[in-house]
Design a protein around this motif. Structure first.
Motif, PDB file in Angstrom:
ATOM      1  N   ALA A   1       0.830  -1.201   0.000  1.00 34.82           N
ATOM      2  CA  ALA A   1       0.000   0.000   0.000  1.00 34.82           C
ATOM      3  C   ALA A   1       0.867   1.255   0.000  1.00 34.82           C
ATOM      4  N   ALA A   2       1.900   1.272   0.841  1.00 33.10           N
ATOM      5  CA  ALA A   2       2.778   2.435   0.916  1.00 33.10           C
ATOM      6  C   ALA A   2       3.489   2.676  -0.411  1.00 33.10           C
ATOM      7  N   CYS A   3       3.958   1.600  -1.048  1.00 33.27           N
ATOM      8  CA  CYS A   3       4.656   1.735  -2.329  1.00 33.27           C
ATOM      9  C   CYS A   3       3.725   2.284  -3.411  1.00 33.27           C
ATOM     10  N   HIS A   4       2.523   1.724  -3.497  1.00 33.89           N
ATOM     11  CA  HIS A   4       1.588   2.191  -4.523  1.00 33.89           C
ATOM     12  C   HIS A   4       1.199   3.651  -4.293  1.00 33.89           C
ATOM     13  N   LEU A   5       0.948   4.012  -3.036  1.00 32.45           N
ATOM     14  CA  LEU A   5       0.584   5.397  -2.747  1.00 32.45           C
ATOM     15  C   LEU A   5       1.731   6.355  -3.068  1.00 32.45           C
ATOM     16  N   ALA A   6       2.939   5.979  -2.639  1.00 36.61           N
ATOM     17  CA  ALA A   6       4.079   6.866  -2.872  1.00 36.61           C
ATOM     18  C   ALA A   6       4.415   6.977  -4.356  1.00 36.61           C
ATOM     19  N   ARG A   7       4.241   5.881  -5.084  1.00 38.73           N
ATOM     20  CA  ARG A   7       4.510   5.914  -6.529  1.00 38.73           C
ATOM     21  C   ARG A   7       3.611   6.922  -7.223  1.00 38.73           C
TER      22      ARG A   7
ATOM     23  N   GLU B   1      10.542  -7.055   3.550  1.00 35.44           N
ATOM     24  CA  GLU B   1      11.815  -6.342   3.739  1.00 35.44           C
ATOM     25  C   GLU B   1      12.208  -5.576   2.476  1.00 35.44           C
ATOM     26  N   LEU B   2      12.082  -6.222   1.330  1.00 30.69           N
ATOM     27  CA  LEU B   2      12.435  -5.572   0.062  1.00 30.69           C
ATOM     28  C   LEU B   2      11.535  -4.370  -0.194  1.00 30.69           C
ATOM     29  N   LEU B   3      10.235  -4.532   0.034  1.00 31.99           N
ATOM     30  CA  LEU B   3       9.304  -3.417  -0.158  1.00 31.99           C
ATOM     31  C   LEU B   3       9.615  -2.274   0.807  1.00 31.99           C
ATOM     32  N   THR B   4       9.996  -2.614   2.042  1.00 27.40           N
ATOM     33  CA  THR B   4      10.356  -1.589   3.022  1.00 27.40           C
ATOM     34  C   THR B   4      11.519  -0.748   2.513  1.00 27.40           C
ATOM     35  N   ARG B   5      12.559  -1.429   2.061  1.00 25.89           N
ATOM     36  CA  ARG B   5      13.740  -0.722   1.578  1.00 25.89           C
ATOM     37  C   ARG B   5      13.424   0.127   0.346  1.00 25.89           C
ATOM     38  N   HIS B   6      12.644  -0.450  -0.574  1.00 25.39           N
ATOM     39  CA  HIS B   6      12.312   0.272  -1.795  1.00 25.39           C
ATOM     40  C   HIS B   6      11.447   1.491  -1.479  1.00 25.39           C
TER      41      HIS B   6
ATOM     42  N   THR C   1      11.234   3.254   1.326  1.00 24.29           N
ATOM     43  CA  THR C   1      11.911   4.305   2.089  1.00 24.29           C
ATOM     44  C   THR C   1      13.077   4.918   1.324  1.00 24.29           C
ATOM     45  N   GLU C   2      13.813   4.102   0.549  1.00 25.90           N
ATOM     46  CA  GLU C   2      15.007   4.612  -0.133  1.00 25.90           C
ATOM     47  C   GLU C   2      14.715   5.178  -1.509  1.00 25.90           C
ATOM     48  N   LYS C   3      13.691   4.664  -2.178  1.00 26.39           N
ATOM     49  CA  LYS C   3      13.436   5.066  -3.570  1.00 26.39           C
ATOM     50  C   LYS C   3      12.160   5.900  -3.733  1.00 26.39           C
ATOM     51  N   LEU C   4      11.177   5.697  -2.874  1.00 28.21           N
ATOM     52  CA  LEU C   4       9.870   6.320  -3.097  1.00 28.21           C
ATOM     53  C   LEU C   4       9.516   7.389  -2.066  1.00 28.21           C
ATOM     54  N   GLY C   5      10.376   7.598  -1.070  1.00 20.87           N
ATOM     55  CA  GLY C   5      10.156   8.697  -0.140  1.00 20.87           C
ATOM     56  C   GLY C   5       9.186   8.434   0.983  1.00 20.87           C
TER      57      GLY C   5
ATOM     58  N   ILE D   1      10.978  -1.916  -9.224  1.00 18.35           N
ATOM     59  CA  ILE D   1      11.783  -2.916  -8.523  1.00 18.35           C
ATOM     60  C   ILE D   1      12.450  -3.830  -9.547  1.00 18.35           C
ATOM     61  N   SER D   2      13.739  -4.004  -9.433  1.00 19.63           N
ATOM     62  CA  SER D   2      14.490  -4.894 -10.313  1.00 19.63           C
ATOM     63  C   SER D   2      14.057  -6.336 -10.083  1.00 19.63           C
ATOM     64  N   GLU D   3      13.772  -7.057 -11.170  1.00 19.01           N
ATOM     65  CA  GLU D   3      13.404  -8.466 -11.032  1.00 19.01           C
ATOM     66  C   GLU D   3      14.565  -9.278 -10.484  1.00 19.01           C
ATOM     67  N   THR D   4      15.789  -8.952 -10.913  1.00 18.41           N
ATOM     68  CA  THR D   4      16.958  -9.663 -10.398  1.00 18.41           C
ATOM     69  C   THR D   4      17.078  -9.482  -8.889  1.00 18.41           C
ATOM     70  N   GLU D   5      16.966  -8.237  -8.422  1.00 15.88           N
ATOM     71  CA  GLU D   5      17.050  -7.967  -6.995  1.00 15.88           C
ATOM     72  C   GLU D   5      15.938  -8.685  -6.239  1.00 15.88           C
ATOM     73  N   PHE D   6      14.737  -8.661  -6.792  1.00 15.24           N
ATOM     74  CA  PHE D   6      13.602  -9.326  -6.164  1.00 15.24           C
ATOM     75  C   PHE D   6      13.862 -10.825  -6.018  1.00 15.24           C
ATOM     76  N   ILE D   7      14.312 -11.471  -7.087  1.00 15.16           N
ATOM     77  CA  ILE D   7      14.551 -12.918  -7.039  1.00 15.16           C
ATOM     78  C   ILE D   7      15.652 -13.253  -6.044  1.00 15.16           C
ATOM     79  N   ARG D   8      16.715 -12.461  -6.045  1.00 19.26           N
ATOM     80  CA  ARG D   8      17.829 -12.740  -5.140  1.00 19.26           C
ATOM     81  C   ARG D   8      17.444 -12.517  -3.687  1.00 19.26           C
ATOM     82  N   HIS D   9      16.748 -11.429  -3.386  1.00 16.75           N
ATOM     83  CA  HIS D   9      16.475 -11.078  -1.984  1.00 16.75           C
ATOM     84  C   HIS D   9      15.366 -11.933  -1.375  1.00 16.75           C
ATOM     85  N   CYS D  10      14.358 -12.262  -2.167  1.00 16.11           N
ATOM     86  CA  CYS D  10      13.136 -12.879  -1.615  1.00 16.11           C
ATOM     87  C   CYS D  10      13.105 -14.393  -1.744  1.00 16.11           C
TER      88      CYS D  10
END
Length: 517
Positions: A21-27, A168-173, A175-179, A69-78
């Motif tokens: 929800a936070a990502c979609h709203l911030a986007r 965790e990945l969504l949290t980082r994205h 806060t760091e990318k979407l404000g 979100i990078s698909e590579t990063e998503f696959i590696r992290h999650c």
């Protein structure tokens, strides 16, 4: 608010739903822009997330790409793997019955081959007749080549993922990318204004938190929408009988064990067992009706299933029991509070319904976000109608898997065929589809969550009898259909020659990464 303008949104609760929800709203709302809307998420440092929803549908691919979100990063992290199908084992009475609900659309070019399967193609399964993806799954292959860029594939796909790591990945994205601003505190009290709106949240660490619009992502607890604002819960356990889940994480027998690229859903006496392959483990569990089996017997059924692959090691695995509230809120957006996630509603995760609804409704809210408080009543009513329609259609589709089964061995399966528990809208469709093939005209709303192709795979995977012989004169392209099916089989063979085994594909993505879009 100045002149009613909305300047701030507070998402209450983390986990997958809160951070989506936070990502979609911030986007959409650009909180870093001086003219944008501030988006804040507050979550408890003490309450763990449920963290079970490990299956997705292809729509999540679009959302990940849309959010940047990078698909590579998503696959590696999650610890993500590819999901191309749900394979249903044992949902019919016939021994060893199994079928795929794949993600590719049934073949319709140069001709719709579905009617020709009904008129004589049943020597192959429906999924094999209409596309290549069942063959790819059965061969244990991944859906894409390493030379294809992120989010592209030979076949349509979704993912299996570790829900905790995804949050965790969504949290980082966020806060760091979407404000998005991230706060940690426990909410002690929801304070209401004189007009009935939520005015502020009283927290243990940060004092009062205020916002113009609040997003309730507090799970089944529904602290804001349910408890504070008194929005009632509509129970649908009269339709969907499963009300509990047991969850257990399972090691692979060997570190290099093949990873299925499909969720395996195996029917049992009072529900079904999910089996999801991640990189280093399997996520499994039993969704069941406590009115048809007691908890201890359900756990025994789950452990017996796992014993087939693990032997006596299964006795050492911890099993978690999760009660499920099946249904949805009477409203999903009331006054200055909207709900996303379990606080909005829940049905059993048979077709990855949880993440699907969280993602779809979060994006809908962001796309329809009001400029001012004055617009909330109008937009919230539309939001409520649309989301209720979506939930009802999801319930129809989940019930379909049960009510057309011919299993008669337990009361659970017999009770699922009771007309009193089958929604009228589904009964009407099933009556029609006894005599003609479902068409896109049966799914006329853009808000359908599951559409024509989803119903076709389940209906004809479960041998639903559509008697179209009286209409056979309409289908005069049998030679063209036969060529299309032959071409499908040829493409399956090409795929087997060119696609990597699923585990090998995932390992190469971890090692080399995919080409960014």
């Amino acid at each position: 608010m100045d002149n009613g303008r909305i300047k701030s949104v507070l998402v209450v609760g983390g986990g997958t739903a809160g951070w989506l929800a936070a990502c979609h709203l911030a986007r959409k709302l650009h909180p870093s822009d001086p003219q944008g809307v501030r988006v804040t998420l507050v979550e408890s440092p003490d309450i763990p997330t449920i963290g079970v929803g490990e299956g997705t549908v292809p729509a999540i691919r679009n959302s990940l790409q849309y959010l940047g979100i990078s698909e590579t990063e998503f696959i590696r992290h999650c610890e993500a793997t590819f999901k191309q199908s749900i394979r249903f084992d044992g949902w019919m009475a016939a021994p060893d019955h199994s079928y795929h609900h794949v993600f590719d659309y049934p073949r319709r070019d140069p001709v719709d081959v579905t009617p020709y399967w009904l008129l004589g193609g049943e020597e192959q399964s429906y999924a094999q007749w209409v596309g290549i993806q069942a063959g790819i799954c059965d061969a244990g292959l991944g859906p894409k080549q390493m030379t294809q860029p992120e989010y592209a594939g030979v076949a349509n796909y979704a993912y299996h993922l570790d829900a905790g790591k995804f949050a965790e990945l969504l949290t980082r994205h966020a806060t760091e990318k979407l404000g998005v601003e991230h706060l940690k505190a426990n909410v002690r009290e929801v304070k209401l204004a004189a007009n009935g709106d939520i005015e502020a949240l009283d927290t243990d660490r940060l004092g009062e938190l205020r916002a113009d619009l609040f997003i309730d992502c507090t799970g089944f607890n529904s602290m804001l929408l349910g408890k504070a604002l008194g929005v009632e819960f509509i129970d649908r356990s009269d339709v969907l009988l499963a009300d509990h889940a047991l969850a257990v994480q399972v090691p692979y027998p060997e570190p290099d064990s093949p990873i299925p690229s499909q969720t395996i859903a195996t029917a049992r006496s009072a529900g079904w067992i999910w089996d999801i392959g991640l990189v280093t483990r399997r996520g499994t569990g039993y969704v069941y009706s406590s009115n048809h089996i007691d908890h201890d017997a359900a756990e025994l059924e789950l452990r017996d299933y796992l014993r087939q692959s693990l032997g006596d090691r299964v006795d050492d695995l911890a099993c978690r029991r999760i009660p499920m509230q099946v249904g949805y809120r009477e409203r999903f957006w009331f006054r200055n509070c909207a709900a996303i996630g379990l606080s909005q509603g829940f049905v059993e995760p048979l077709e990855a319904t949880g993440l699907l609804m969280f993602d779809a409704t979060a994006r809908m809210l962001a796309e329809q976000f009001p400029a001012s408080r004055d617009l909330m009543p109008l937009l919230s009513e539309r939001f409520n109608r649309r989301v209720q329609f979506a939930w009802e259609r999801v319930i129809d589709f989940i019930k379909l898997h049960y009510c057309i089964s011919d299993r008669d061995d337990t009361a659970f399966w017999r009770d699922n065929r009771d007309p009193a528990g089958i929604p009228e809208s589904l009964q009407e469709n099933l009556a029609l589809w006894r005599h003609q093939v479902p068409s896109e005209y049966d799914f006329s709303s853009k808000l359908e969550i599951f559409n024509l192709e989803n119903y076709l795979y389940v209906l004809y995977g479960m041998n639903y009898g559509t008697a179209i012989e009286p209409l056979a004169y309409r289908y005069r392209d049998s030679a063209l259909a036969a060529k299309a099916v032959q071409r499908t089989q040829a493409v399956v063979e090409e795929a087997r020659a060119n696609l990597l085994p699923h585990r090998e594909l995932i390992e190469k993505i971890h090692r080399y990464g995919l080409q960014p879009v």
